[in-house]
Design a protein around this motif. Structure first.
Motif, PDB file in Angstrom:
ATOM      1  N   TYR A 127       0.832  -1.205   0.000  1.00 51.33           N
ATOM      2  CA  TYR A 127       0.000   0.000   0.000  1.00 51.33           C
ATOM      3  C   TYR A 127       0.866   1.255   0.000  1.00 51.33           C
ATOM      4  CZ  TYR A 127      -3.140   3.627   1.701  1.00 51.33           C
ATOM      5  OH  TYR A 127      -3.851   4.794   1.843  1.00 51.33           O
ATOM      6  N   LYS A 128       1.915   1.264   0.822  1.00 53.40           N
ATOM      7  CA  LYS A 128       2.811   2.430   0.883  1.00 53.40           C
ATOM      8  C   LYS A 128       3.548   2.625  -0.442  1.00 53.40           C
ATOM      9  CE  LYS A 128       3.486   4.652   3.999  1.00 53.40           C
ATOM     10  NZ  LYS A 128       2.807   5.905   4.420  1.00 53.40           N
ATOM     11  N   ILE A 129       3.939   1.527  -1.088  1.00 54.19           N
ATOM     12  CA  ILE A 129       4.605   1.631  -2.386  1.00 54.19           C
ATOM     13  C   ILE A 129       3.655   2.220  -3.423  1.00 54.19           C
ATOM     14  CG2 ILE A 129       5.576   0.275  -4.297  1.00 54.19           C
ATOM     15  CD1 ILE A 129       6.676  -1.651  -2.164  1.00 54.19           C
ATOM     16  N   ASN A 130       2.405   1.761  -3.413  1.00 52.36           N
ATOM     17  CA  ASN A 130       1.421   2.301  -4.344  1.00 52.36           C
ATOM     18  C   ASN A 130       1.194   3.794  -4.117  1.00 52.36           C
ATOM     19  OD1 ASN A 130       0.944  -0.051  -5.757  1.00 52.36           O
ATOM     20  ND2 ASN A 130      -0.840  -0.652  -4.544  1.00 52.36           N
ATOM     21  N   VAL A 131       1.131   4.195  -2.866  1.00 55.41           N
ATOM     22  CA  VAL A 131       0.956   5.618  -2.546  1.00 55.41           C
ATOM     23  C   VAL A 131       2.166   6.415  -3.011  1.00 55.41           C
ATOM     24  CG1 VAL A 131       0.767   7.277  -0.651  1.00 55.41           C
ATOM     25  CG2 VAL A 131      -0.604   5.186  -0.604  1.00 55.41           C
ATOM     26  N   PHE A 132       3.361   5.870  -2.795  1.00 53.09           N
ATOM     27  CA  PHE A 132       4.601   6.569  -3.176  1.00 53.09           C
ATOM     28  C   PHE A 132       4.652   6.814  -4.684  1.00 53.09           C
ATOM     29  CE2 PHE A 132       9.038   6.495  -4.578  1.00 53.09           C
ATOM     30  CZ  PHE A 132       9.574   7.521  -3.813  1.00 53.09           C
ATOM     31  N   PHE A 133       4.252   5.807  -5.464  1.00 55.28           N
ATOM     32  CA  PHE A 133       4.297   5.932  -6.916  1.00 55.28           C
ATOM     33  C   PHE A 133       2.998   6.487  -7.507  1.00 55.28           C
ATOM     34  CE2 PHE A 133       7.656   2.721  -6.327  1.00 55.28           C
ATOM     35  CZ  PHE A 133       8.675   3.317  -7.078  1.00 55.28           C
ATOM     36  N   GLY A 134       2.025   6.774  -6.667  1.00 55.50           N
ATOM     37  CA  GLY A 134       0.775   7.344  -7.139  1.00 55.50           C
ATOM     38  C   GLY A 134      -0.095   6.373  -7.909  1.00 55.50           C
ATOM     39  N   LEU A 135       0.020   5.081  -7.590  1.00 56.87           N
ATOM     40  CA  LEU A 135      -0.784   4.064  -8.273  1.00 56.87           C
ATOM     41  C   LEU A 135      -2.138   3.948  -7.589  1.00 56.87           C
ATOM     42  CD1 LEU A 135       1.952   1.312  -8.736  1.00 56.87           C
ATOM     43  CD2 LEU A 135       1.209   3.031 -10.385  1.00 56.87           C
ATOM     44  N   ARG A 136      -3.194   4.037  -8.377  1.00 57.47           N
ATOM     45  CA  ARG A 136      -4.535   3.972  -7.818  1.00 57.47           C
ATOM     46  C   ARG A 136      -5.421   3.134  -8.722  1.00 57.47           C
ATOM     47  NH1 ARG A 136      -6.414   9.964  -6.161  1.00 57.47           N
ATOM     48  NH2 ARG A 136      -7.789   8.694  -4.850  1.00 57.47           N
ATOM     49  N   GLY A 137      -6.588   2.769  -8.191  1.00 55.53           N
ATOM     50  CA  GLY A 137      -7.564   2.037  -8.983  1.00 55.53           C
ATOM     51  C   GLY A 137      -7.098   0.635  -9.333  1.00 55.53           C
ATOM     52  N   LYS A 138      -7.446   0.216 -10.541  1.00 58.50           N
ATOM     53  CA  LYS A 138      -7.167  -1.164 -10.957  1.00 58.50           C
ATOM     54  C   LYS A 138      -5.677  -1.449 -11.033  1.00 58.50           C
ATOM     55  CE  LYS A 138     -11.421  -1.303 -13.740  1.00 58.50           C
ATOM     56  NZ  LYS A 138     -11.758   0.122 -13.542  1.00 58.50           N
ATOM     57  N   LEU A 139      -4.879  -0.470 -11.455  1.00 62.52           N
ATOM     58  CA  LEU A 139      -3.436  -0.692 -11.566  1.00 62.52           C
ATOM     59  C   LEU A 139      -2.807  -0.980 -10.209  1.00 62.52           C
ATOM     60  CD1 LEU A 139      -1.074  -0.739 -13.543  1.00 62.52           C
ATOM     61  CD2 LEU A 139      -0.746   1.711 -13.112  1.00 62.52           C
ATOM     62  N   ALA A 140      -3.391  -0.429  -9.153  1.00 61.80           N
ATOM     63  CA  ALA A 140      -2.880  -0.688  -7.804  1.00 61.80           C
ATOM     64  C   ALA A 140      -3.104  -2.126  -7.378  1.00 61.80           C
ATOM     65  CB  ALA A 140      -3.551   0.257  -6.800  1.00 61.80           C
ATOM     66  N   LEU A 141      -3.982  -2.846  -8.073  1.00 59.14           N
ATOM     67  CA  LEU A 141      -4.206  -4.265  -7.804  1.00 59.14           C
ATOM     68  C   LEU A 141      -3.409  -5.157  -8.749  1.00 59.14           C
ATOM     69  CD1 LEU A 141      -7.991  -4.894  -7.033  1.00 59.14           C
ATOM     70  CD2 LEU A 141      -6.051  -5.140  -5.513  1.00 59.14           C
ATOM     71  N   VAL A 142      -3.290  -4.740 -10.006  1.00 60.82           N
ATOM     72  CA  VAL A 142      -2.636  -5.576 -11.011  1.00 60.82           C
ATOM     73  C   VAL A 142      -1.195  -5.877 -10.628  1.00 60.82           C
ATOM     74  CG1 VAL A 142      -1.801  -5.653 -13.399  1.00 60.82           C
ATOM     75  CG2 VAL A 142      -4.131  -4.875 -12.916  1.00 60.82           C
ATOM     76  N   LEU A 143      -0.435  -4.848 -10.255  1.00 62.86           N
ATOM     77  CA  LEU A 143       0.992  -5.048  -9.957  1.00 62.86           C
ATOM     78  C   LEU A 143       1.216  -5.941  -8.729  1.00 62.86           C
ATOM     79  CD1 LEU A 143       2.441  -1.513 -10.796  1.00 62.86           C
ATOM     80  CD2 LEU A 143       2.318  -3.561 -12.223  1.00 62.86           C
ATOM     81  N   PRO A 144       0.472  -5.765  -7.624  1.00 66.08           N
ATOM     82  CA  PRO A 144       0.635  -6.716  -6.509  1.00 66.08           C
ATOM     83  C   PRO A 144       0.262  -8.146  -6.881  1.00 66.08           C
ATOM     84  CG  PRO A 144      -0.412  -4.715  -5.731  1.00 66.08           C
ATOM     85  CD  PRO A 144      -0.347  -4.614  -7.218  1.00 66.08           C
ATOM     86  N   TYR A 145      -0.780  -8.326  -7.685  1.00 67.53           N
ATOM     87  CA  TYR A 145      -1.159  -9.677  -8.110  1.00 67.53           C
ATOM     88  C   TYR A 145      -0.043 -10.313  -8.939  1.00 67.53           C
ATOM     89  CZ  TYR A 145      -6.020  -8.849  -6.671  1.00 67.53           C
ATOM     90  OH  TYR A 145      -7.160  -8.603  -5.948  1.00 67.53           O
ATOM     91  N   VAL A 146       0.570  -9.519  -9.810  1.00 67.62           N
ATOM     92  CA  VAL A 146       1.683 -10.036 -10.621  1.00 67.62           C
ATOM     93  C   VAL A 146       2.845 -10.432  -9.717  1.00 67.62           C
ATOM     94  CG1 VAL A 146       3.410  -9.410 -12.351  1.00 67.62           C
ATOM     95  CG2 VAL A 146       1.026  -8.733 -12.678  1.00 67.62           C
ATOM     96  N   ALA A 147       3.185  -9.567  -8.779  1.00 68.38           N
ATOM     97  CA  ALA A 147       4.340  -9.831  -7.913  1.00 68.38           C
ATOM     98  C   ALA A 147       4.127 -11.060  -7.034  1.00 68.38           C
ATOM     99  CB  ALA A 147       4.623  -8.609  -7.036  1.00 68.38           C
TER     100      ALA A 147
END
Length: 276
Positions: A127-147
């Protein structure tokens, strides 16, 4: 012990295990026809009538086409990214020669190490990484699912690709294949069983995933199917009938999907585990 005696012992055990596994779904289906009051007062009793009010309420409350579309889009984007990443890395680990063999072992061990870490422990850091990079919405879910899928996908793919005969690569190289042709035109078609298994497991995981979705999604327009049940929980009241009916409508497509591709799961797991 004869085969007949073995069957007499195993069949009742298999029937018992099947009943234990199927019972929660049948119970949930039974609850979906009862009102919230009936669910709380006597959850084990059969419904007095075939009441479809919970399903009507769920359809009126939730925008199911949008929930299905969001979930499908997130599934498709996650699968495209993770398959591209893990197939390339697994091909390199399984089929290419390393000048220092220990480097291959270290990379593989590092990728597999993720299996020992629960992805939900990483909720706050992600969550903190997403906030740092300004990732929101669906993209904020896609990258964690990939990782979080890389370790499992690598385990299956590397085990399967290692089992392929090396003579296939040698023949392709003699015929003039470069590395990309060898990977995409020769190895990729042969890896279809294990890729199908990976797709099925990841689709089922993303379809049901709730913790990441509940933390990362803030706009109701981005909600996935698993988030739909949260609409029936208020500050002081909970619509149990709506939650159960929504859960049934979420699970039924999964059961159909799993039933259609069940053979692929068995074939892929067997090929990736036994031969590897």
């Amino acid at each position: 012990m004869t085969k007949k005696q073995t069957r007499l012992i195993l069949y009742p055990v298999m029937i018992l295990i099947t009943l234990v596994v199927v019972f929660p779904f049948l119970w949930m289906l039974m609850l979906s026809f009862k009102s919230s009051g009936e669910i709380l007062s006597d959850p084990l009793a059969f419904p007095t009538s075939l009441n479809l009010e919970n399903f009507a309420n769920a359809l009126n409350t939730l925008n199911f086409p949008q929930l299905y579309a969001n979930t499908f889009l997130i599934c498709a984007a996650s699968l495209i990214f993770e398959l591209a990443i893990t197939f390339l890395s697994s091909f390199a680990l399984a089929r290419l020669e390393f000048p220092v063999p220990k480097v291959r072992t270290l990379i593989y061990s590092f990728l597999i190490l993720g299996l020992s870490v629960s992805p939900f422990i990483l909720l706050f850091p992600v969550y903190k990484i997403n906030v740092f990079f300004g990732l929101r919405g669906k993209l904020a879910l896609v990258l964690p699912y990939v990782a979080t899928s890389i370790s499992f996908n690598t385990l299956l793919l590397v085990g399967y690709l290692k089992a392929l005969p090396p003579e296939i690569d040698e023949a392709a190289i003699i015929d003039g294949c470069n590395v990309w042709d060898l990977m995409l035109r020769v190895t990729l078609p042969m890896a279809k069983p294990v890729i199908a298994t990976i797709v099925i497991f990841n689709v089922l995981y993303i379809w049901n995933e709730f913790p990441f979705a509940s933390v990362m999604l803030r706009d109701a327009a981005d909600y996935t199917l698993s988030m739909g049940t949260s609409f029936f929980k208020g500050t002081y009241t909970v619509d149990y009938g709506g939650i159960v009916a929504t859960s049934v409508m979420i699970i039924i497509p999964e059961l159909i999907f799993y039933g259609i591709f069940q053979k692929n799961i068995v074939d892929g797991m067997t090929a990736g585990a036994v031969k590897g």
